[in-house]
Motif scaffolding. Structure first.
Motif, PDB file in Angstrom:
ATOM      1  N   PHE A  94      -3.916  -1.684  -0.125  1.00 35.61           N
ATOM      2  CA  PHE A  94      -3.774  -2.951  -0.830  1.00 35.61           C
ATOM      3  C   PHE A  94      -5.062  -3.341  -1.549  1.00 35.61           C
ATOM      4  CE2 PHE A  94      -4.810  -3.338   3.617  1.00 35.61           C
ATOM      5  CZ  PHE A  94      -5.976  -4.079   3.608  1.00 35.61           C
ATOM      6  N   CYS A  95      -5.982  -2.406  -1.730  1.00 33.33           N
ATOM      7  CA  CYS A  95      -7.302  -2.709  -2.289  1.00 33.33           C
ATOM      8  C   CYS A  95      -7.188  -3.472  -3.606  1.00 33.33           C
ATOM      9  CB  CYS A  95      -8.088  -1.419  -2.500  1.00 33.33           C
ATOM     10  SG  CYS A  95      -9.771  -1.714  -3.087  1.00 33.33           S
ATOM     11  N   GLN A  96      -7.907  -4.592  -3.701  1.00 35.30           N
ATOM     12  CA  GLN A  96      -7.879  -5.425  -4.894  1.00 35.30           C
ATOM     13  C   GLN A  96      -8.912  -4.968  -5.938  1.00 35.30           C
ATOM     14  OE1 GLN A  96      -5.741  -8.912  -4.174  1.00 35.30           O
ATOM     15  NE2 GLN A  96      -4.951  -7.048  -3.253  1.00 35.30           N
ATOM     16  N   ASN A  97      -9.819  -4.079  -5.531  1.00 31.70           N
ATOM     17  CA  ASN A  97     -10.824  -3.514  -6.442  1.00 31.70           C
ATOM     18  C   ASN A  97     -10.694  -1.996  -6.494  1.00 31.70           C
ATOM     19  OD1 ASN A  97     -12.132  -5.948  -7.210  1.00 31.70           O
ATOM     20  ND2 ASN A  97     -13.313  -5.936  -5.320  1.00 31.70           N
ATOM     21  N   TRP A  98      -9.467  -1.489  -6.451  1.00 30.74           N
ATOM     22  CA  TRP A  98      -9.255  -0.053  -6.298  1.00 30.74           C
ATOM     23  C   TRP A  98      -9.845   0.766  -7.440  1.00 30.74           C
ATOM     24  CZ3 TRP A  98      -6.619   2.482 -10.103  1.00 30.74           C
ATOM     25  CH2 TRP A  98      -5.846   1.703 -10.970  1.00 30.74           C
ATOM     26  N   ASP A  99      -9.925   0.187  -8.645  1.00 27.92           N
ATOM     27  CA  ASP A  99     -10.457   0.959  -9.765  1.00 27.92           C
ATOM     28  C   ASP A  99     -11.933   1.289  -9.585  1.00 27.92           C
ATOM     29  OD1 ASP A  99     -10.913  -1.798  -9.979  1.00 27.92           O
ATOM     30  OD2 ASP A  99     -11.263  -1.663 -12.135  1.00 27.92           O
TER      31      ASP A  99
ATOM     32  N   HIS B 232      -2.439 -10.426  -3.760  1.00 30.06           N
ATOM     33  CA  HIS B 232      -1.585 -10.240  -4.930  1.00 30.06           C
ATOM     34  C   HIS B 232      -1.252  -8.758  -5.036  1.00 30.06           C
ATOM     35  CE1 HIS B 232      -5.634  -9.609  -6.843  1.00 30.06           C
ATOM     36  NE2 HIS B 232      -4.987  -8.620  -7.437  1.00 30.06           N
ATOM     37  N   PRO B 233      -0.070  -8.407  -5.500  1.00 27.00           N
ATOM     38  CA  PRO B 233       0.363  -7.005  -5.512  1.00 27.00           C
ATOM     39  C   PRO B 233      -0.601  -6.121  -6.303  1.00 27.00           C
ATOM     40  CG  PRO B 233       2.194  -8.469  -5.987  1.00 27.00           C
ATOM     41  CD  PRO B 233       0.960  -9.316  -6.022  1.00 27.00           C
ATOM     42  N   ASP B 234      -1.006  -5.005  -5.680  1.00 26.90           N
ATOM     43  CA  ASP B 234      -1.976  -4.133  -6.333  1.00 26.90           C
ATOM     44  C   ASP B 234      -1.987  -2.774  -5.662  1.00 26.90           C
ATOM     45  OD1 ASP B 234      -3.966  -3.424  -8.151  1.00 26.90           O
ATOM     46  OD2 ASP B 234      -5.059  -5.294  -7.855  1.00 26.90           O
ATOM     47  N   TRP B 235      -2.609  -1.798  -6.358  1.00 32.53           N
ATOM     48  CA  TRP B 235      -2.843  -0.445  -5.853  1.00 32.53           C
ATOM     49  C   TRP B 235      -1.548   0.158  -5.337  1.00 32.53           C
ATOM     50  CZ3 TRP B 235      -5.216   3.516  -6.992  1.00 32.53           C
ATOM     51  CH2 TRP B 235      -5.663   4.491  -6.104  1.00 32.53           C
ATOM     52  N   LYS B 236      -1.475   0.506  -4.049  1.00 39.50           N
ATOM     53  CA  LYS B 236      -0.292   1.170  -3.522  1.00 39.50           C
ATOM     54  C   LYS B 236       0.674   0.226  -2.815  1.00 39.50           C
ATOM     55  CE  LYS B 236      -2.626   5.629  -3.016  1.00 39.50           C
ATOM     56  NZ  LYS B 236      -2.991   6.733  -2.087  1.00 39.50           N
TER      57      LYS B 236
ATOM     58  N   SER C 188       2.157  -2.537  -4.591  1.00 42.13           N
ATOM     59  CA  SER C 188       2.550  -3.395  -5.703  1.00 42.13           C
ATOM     60  C   SER C 188       3.972  -3.932  -5.563  1.00 42.13           C
ATOM     61  CB  SER C 188       2.420  -2.631  -7.028  1.00 42.13           C
ATOM     62  OG  SER C 188       3.235  -1.467  -7.013  1.00 42.13           O
TER      63      SER C 188
END
Length: 369
Positions: A102-107, A267-271, A273
């Motif tokens: 769920f990482c919010q800074n995955w990039d 908030h929905p993100d990374w894996k 979503s």
């Protein structure tokens, strides 16, 4: 508008001797920085991707290189009891030693592209930049500073020489020996307590809960580093009333009622979503559970919630610092940190309050001329 400042001419090379490792069988080395204990063959990188076996030695491949610099309000870390309203120079590198789906800074944290690290600066250059921009602190954030501990420690030492404070924003996944050196130079930390079950840590983060609890106890009881905790509440994963109560009870029992606890919205993100955002009502319920468990300072984040962002006096319940997200609307706390209404000491670090930095974000480039 992005602002530029010349970096120190002493900008180091990216490969830097690593610490906290030892040689093992078959010409491998073992990293002793975090509980992953990665065992590396020649040329192999650890799970964090930035610590590598080069010639039988540990090398940190991101020393002196950053994915970006920015001036932020300190409330964004989030820290609500460490010089509220002040400005902080934030930066990170790349990679991470956890694998949160769920990482919010995955990039940034999941990046394996070293070309992302465009900004180069020595520890001394970063400290000088913070001073030049009027930032009272430097934050090691965006990805976990544990994995670039050598760089973070050297930068914190350089900052201290100029009267600049250092802040670690971390998941706290670290062995005790390197933690002693790391937190000896950190003035404050916000630690992500991702959940309160080992099953969550194992399945969604690729780690374990107990090492994080151990580090939280260590920071609070054995260092002078100011501690705040953040838990990102994910619908259906770690937001049950029972788990939140267990978490709050542990903080109250093991750390005491004065450690601030932040519940923030997913908030929905990374894996992950496919999941919905966290309802504001979930944060409100979590805050109430933690207050009922005896915690004095419980906050909600990533939502507009004035009550959940306000610092109340535990004695007389006066609203001392009213916030809406990162915006301070009202400030009624003297620099001595005592409630002006009942004289109860408010836990944290405070100074004379003039004008808050505000919710703005100012990107900064450190460039070599």
């Amino acid at each position: 508008m992005e602002r530029e400042l010349s970096a120190s001419p002493k900008t180091p090379e990216s490969e830097h001797p690593g610490r906290w490792w030892h040689a093992i069988a078959d010409q491998r080395i073992q990293c002793d920085l975090c509980p992953r204990d990665c065992k590396l063959h020649e040329g192999q990188r650890g799970a964090c991707f930035v610590r590598q076996n080069t010639g039988g030695q540990m090398v940190l491949t991101t020393y002196g290189r950053s994915s970006g610099f920015c001036i932020d309000p300190i409330e964004k870390k989030p820290l609500n009891h460490f010089y509220p309203g002040s400005a902080i120079l934030s930066f990170g590198t790349a990679g991470c030693n956890l694998a949160c789906k769920f990482c919010q800074n995955w990039d940034i944290s999941k990046s394996k592209d070293m070309d992302r690290l465009l900004d180069a600066a020595s520890p001394e250059g970063i400290a000088a930049a913070a001073a030049a921009y009027g930032a009272q602190s430097v934050a090691f954030t965006y990805n976990d500073p544990v994995i670039f501990a050598e760089y973070a420690i050297d930068t914190a030492v350089a900052c201290r020489a100029l009267g600049i404070r250092s802040v670690a924003v971390t998941a706290g996944y670290m062995h005790r020996e390197p933690a002693r050196e790391f937190y000896a130079v950190m003035d404050a930390a916000n630690v992500d307590l991702k959940a309160f079950t080992d099953d969550f840590y194992f399945k969604l983060c690729g780690g374990h809960l107990q090492p994080v609890l151990d580090i939280l106890s260590y920071i609070h009881h054995e260092t002078t580093c100011w501690l705040e905790i953040t838990t990102l509440l994910i619908p259906g994963r770690n937001d049950s009333a029972a788990e939140i109560k267990d978490l709050a009870d542990w903080v109250a029992r093991e750390l005491g009622p004065d450690v601030p606890l932040h519940f923030t919205a997913f908030h929905p993100d990374w894996k992950m979503s496919e999941l919905p955002p966290t309802p504001a009502s979930t944060l409100t319920q979590a805050r109430r559970i933690a207050i009922d468990a005896g915690l004095h300072y419980v906050y909600t984040g990533n939502v507009h919630d004035t009550e959940g962002g306000t610092t109340f006096c535990p004695g007389c319940q006066a609203a001392l610092i009213e916030r809406d997200w990162y915006n301070i609307r009202h400030y009624d706390l003297p620099s001595n940190g005592q409630c002006p209404h009942c004289a109860m000491p408010i836990a944290g670090h405070f100074a004379r309050f003039d004008k808050p930095f505000g919710p703005r974000r100012v990107p900064v480039r450190l460039v070599r001329r």
